[in-house]
Design an enzyme around this catalytic site. Structure first.
Site, PDB file in Angstrom:
ATOM      1  N   CYS A 100       6.218   9.683  -0.531  1.00 20.23           N
ATOM      2  CA  CYS A 100       4.971  10.324  -0.127  1.00 20.23           C
ATOM      3  C   CYS A 100       4.587  11.299  -1.220  1.00 20.23           C
ATOM      4  CB  CYS A 100       5.121  11.045   1.210  1.00 20.23           C
ATOM      5  SG  CYS A 100       3.649  11.994   1.631  1.00 20.23           S
TER       6      CYS A 100
ATOM      7  N   HIS B  33       7.314   4.253  12.229  1.00 26.79           N
ATOM      8  CA  HIS B  33       7.232   4.165  10.765  1.00 26.79           C
ATOM      9  C   HIS B  33       8.228   5.187  10.193  1.00 26.79           C
ATOM     10  CE1 HIS B  33       4.439   3.757   7.089  1.00 26.79           C
ATOM     11  NE2 HIS B  33       5.317   4.665   6.730  1.00 26.79           N
TER      12      HIS B  33
ATOM     13  N   ARG C 244       0.833  -1.213   0.000  1.00 29.04           N
ATOM     14  CA  ARG C 244       0.000   0.000   0.000  1.00 29.04           C
ATOM     15  C   ARG C 244       0.864   1.258   0.000  1.00 29.04           C
ATOM     16  NH1 ARG C 244      -0.748   4.903   2.409  1.00 29.04           N
ATOM     17  NH2 ARG C 244      -0.222   3.966   4.419  1.00 29.04           N
ATOM     18  N   ASP C 245       1.523   1.522   1.092  1.00 34.44           N
ATOM     19  CA  ASP C 245       2.308   2.759   1.228  1.00 34.44           C
ATOM     20  C   ASP C 245       3.430   2.791   0.197  1.00 34.44           C
ATOM     21  OD1 ASP C 245       3.114   5.154   2.293  1.00 34.44           O
ATOM     22  OD2 ASP C 245       4.242   4.289   3.940  1.00 34.44           O
TER      23      ASP C 245
END
Length: 300
Positions: free
Chosen positions: A242, A209, A17-18
């Site tokens: 990100c 994280h 996912r990330d």
């Protein structure tokens, strides 16, 4: 700070996912399913597999419903998904996601640019999700972004991190994952932040994280371990970044974390050779090199 390390560490694999959400090229569903299958066979028990967000914002995650429907689920596994709103939550529930995650930020500006609302408003928005999840008996994990620095505001006060984390726990999250979204944290900053958070939140509800933008992730994880934290998020092959944080490189590579923990005598239950192969396979699909130093050394 004591140096009594945990004997066992829970790794939450966020690569599917990330990691993959940040890729520019479209990744076929079959490759995503293969990655999750490979990670499961490597011994990972917690895999963040998808995200129920608007495909307009995160096109890579548009096939999350199909992915969960086609997953070869293994018993004893947790396959989780990010659900930023009630619609996303309902979509996740429809495909029997084991666990959902919501995400706030410790930076006002990042919150505005990431989810177009203030921190307080974002927390308000999560209340109906958490209340519904309680009724449905689906566990909710909370994320806090930018805990050690923000691309817009610079340093972030540890008190702010503690405050947002407290809100998420009070709301009903069983655990809060503290994210160094742009990877600017260093060991002393990490220690200072965790010292403040630990005054209001017990260790068994804290996860860390770290992104490895400046090569500090393993050093920061070591500090967290020394402080008694035993849940670590990571992404196979160092996948990720990100979309809202310029210059943010991938997550710390799961292979590198597992190698370090093995060397410290800390149990993860993960087969590092199978893990390296899983990372190598997805990177071949993406057409580029792994950022895991351990994988590069073992594959050389």
């Amino acid at each position: 700070m004591t140096n009594s390390y945990p004997t066992q560490v829970k790794i939450v694999e966020v690569g599917p996912r990330d990691g993959l959400q940040n890729e520019k090229q479209r990744i076929p569903l079959a490759n995503k399913l293969q990655l999750i299958d490979d990670l499961t066979h490597a011994g990972l028990k917690f895999i963040e597999a998808g995200s129920f967000v608007s495909p307009k914002w995160v096109p890579q995650m548009a096939d999350s419903s199909e992915l969960f429907n086609k997953l070869k689920r293994q018993s004893g596994m947790t396959y989780s998904a990010l659900t930023p709103n009630l619609q996303g939550y309902n979509n996740a529930k429809a495909v029997k996601v084991d666990e959902v995650a919501i995400f706030g930020a410790a930076s006002e500006t990042f919150s505005q640019k990431n989810i177009n609302c203030s921190i307080a408003e974002s927390l308000e928005r999560f209340i109906p999700i958490v209340e519904q999840a309680k009724q449905d008996k689906i566990p909710v994990r909370g994320y806090v972004s930018c805990v050690l620095g923000c691309p817009y505001e610079g340093d972030i006060a540890p008190q702010k991190v503690a405050e947002v984390s407290q809100h998420l726990l009070a709301m009903g999250c069983y655990e809060v994952s503290l994210g160094d979204t742009i990877g600017v944290g260093t060991p002393i900053k990490t220690q200072n932040m965790l010292d403040v958070v630990q005054q209001v939140i017990p260790n068994n509800k804290i996860a860390v994280h770290f992104h490895d933008t400046y090569g500090q992730a393993l050093a920061n994880i070591l500090i967290a371990l020394q402080l008694g934290i035993s849940t670590i998020d990571s992404a196979v092959a160092g996948l990720g970044g990100c979309p809202y944080a310029k210059g943010a490189s991938g997550n710390v590579a799961t292979e590198d974390v597992v190698f370090m923990l093995n060397g410290m005598g800390i149990n993860t239950g993960i087969n590092i050779d199978k893990l390296v192969q899983a990372g190598n396979k997805i990177m071949q699909t993406l057409g580029r090199e792994t950022t895991s130093k351990v994988a590069n050394a073992l594959l050389a």
